[in-house]
Scaffold this active site. Structure first.
Site, short mmCIF file in Angstrom:
data_model
loop_
_atom_site.label_atom_id
_atom_site.label_comp_id
_atom_site.label_asym_id
_atom_site.label_seq_id
_atom_site.Cartn_x
_atom_site.Cartn_y
_atom_site.Cartn_z
N GLU A 1 9.59 -8.89 10.83
CA GLU A 1 10.29 -8.53 9.59
C GLU A 1 11.81 -8.64 9.77
OE1 GLU A 1 6.94 -5.72 7.46
OE2 GLU A 1 8.50 -4.72 8.60
N LYS B 1 13.45 0.53 -1.55
CA LYS B 1 12.86 -0.25 -2.65
C LYS B 1 13.66 -0.07 -3.95
CE LYS B 1 8.25 -0.09 -0.59
NZ LYS B 1 6.80 0.12 -0.83
N HIS C 1 10.09 1.11 2.55
CA HIS C 1 9.18 0.35 3.42
C HIS C 1 9.65 0.53 4.86
CE1 HIS C 1 7.04 -3.02 5.28
NE2 HIS C 1 8.18 -3.24 5.92
N ARG D 1 8.77 10.33 1.25
CA ARG D 1 7.91 10.12 0.08
C ARG D 1 7.39 11.46 -0.45
NH1 ARG D 1 4.75 5.09 2.97
NH2 ARG D 1 6.05 3.36 2.18
P1 IDP Z 1 2.96 1.23 3.44
O1 IDP Z 1 4.18 0.84 2.67
O2 IDP Z 1 2.84 2.73 3.56
O3 IDP Z 1 2.80 0.52 4.75
P2 IDP Z 1 0.82 -0.50 2.44
O4 IDP Z 1 -0.62 -0.09 2.40
O5 IDP Z 1 1.22 -1.50 3.48
O6 IDP Z 1 1.70 0.84 2.53
O7 IDP Z 1 1.17 -1.08 1.00
C1 IDP Z 1 2.39 -1.75 0.78
C2 IDP Z 1 2.98 -1.24 -0.51
O8 IDP Z 1 2.12 -1.60 -1.60
C3 IDP Z 1 3.08 0.28 -0.60
O9 IDP Z 1 4.23 0.79 0.06
C4 IDP Z 1 3.11 0.49 -2.10
O10 IDP Z 1 4.39 0.20 -2.64
C5 IDP Z 1 2.11 -0.57 -2.57
N1 IDP Z 1 0.74 -0.06 -2.69
C6 IDP Z 1 -0.14 0.17 -1.67
N2 IDP Z 1 -1.32 0.63 -2.14
C7 IDP Z 1 -1.20 0.66 -3.49
C8 IDP Z 1 -2.09 1.04 -4.55
O11 IDP Z 1 -3.24 1.44 -4.35
N3 IDP Z 1 -1.59 0.97 -5.83
C9 IDP Z 1 -0.33 0.52 -6.10
N4 IDP Z 1 0.53 0.15 -5.13
C10 IDP Z 1 0.10 0.22 -3.84
#
Ligand code: IDP
Ligand code: MG
Length: 156
Positions: free
Chosen positions: A128, A11, A117, A104
């Site tokens: 994807e 990212k 990601h 992370r």
């Molecule tokens: P992941 O990347 O671990 O699969 P997801 O729940 O799919 O997580 O969320 C996609 C992306 O959205 C996360 O990697 C993060 O960058 C962002 N994100 C997820 N939840 C939050 C939140 O509660 N606040 C701010 N950003 C979030």
């Protein structure tokens, strides 16, 4: 078990913080085969498509803004159980809660700016990869190390 592919994206925060090398080193050292790599800048439209399943959530507009703020590096990686293995290496979504030893957990503090990601299932990985790479861009080549990284059974 056949080898599988996963889609990974470093990212904008990984670029801004100079962490490409650190993160790529971990993925490389794990034994994953690099099949494709491409740096590009998200348009809001493409970013909304990639994160469509999060549309409507409170963090969505800021997430799109963040993902469009600088280029990302998209990768296709291959290996045994690659989807789950890379997700495990990333750690929990919130860097503050991600276990030490994960990307992370070791390198970040934020929920939004969490560096990487990775596809969450084989089906997502396929979709994807197809969204960001043409078939021709996903390289195929024999890797000398394959028989050291995997057993013969695992390569079948
Ligand atoms: P992941 O990347 O671990 O699969 P997801 O729940 O799919 O997580 O969320 C996609 C992306 O959205 C996360 O990697 C993060 O960058 C962002 N994100 C997820 N939840 C939050 C939140 O509660 N606040 C701010 N950003 C979030
Ligand atoms: Mg996700």
């Amino acid at each position: 078990m056949a080898l599988e592919k996963t889609f990974v994206m470093l990212k904008p925060d990984a670029l801004q913080r100079g962490l490409y090398g650190e993160i790529i080193s971990r993925l490389e050292a794990k034994g994953l085969k690099f099949r494709a790599a491409k740096m590009f800048r998200f348009t809001p439209q493409l970013c909304r498509e990639h994160y469509a399943h999060h549309a409507g959530k409170p963090f969505f507009p800021k997430l799109v803004e963040f993902m469009c703020s600088a280029p990302v590096l998209a990768l296709v990686l291959e290996g045994k159980d690659a989807v789950n293995q890379v997700r495990a290496m990333c750690g929990a979504t919130d860097c503050g809660k991600a276990a030490p030893g994960t990307i992370r957990g070791d390198l970040g503090l934020s929920v939004q700016s969490n560096l990487i990601h990775a596809s969450d299932s084989r089906e997502t990985a396929e979709a994807e990869i197809a969204r960001f790479f043409t078939k021709e861009e996903v390289t195929g080549y024999p890797r000398q190390a394959e028989k050291s990284v995997h057993s013969e059974d695992e390569l079948k």
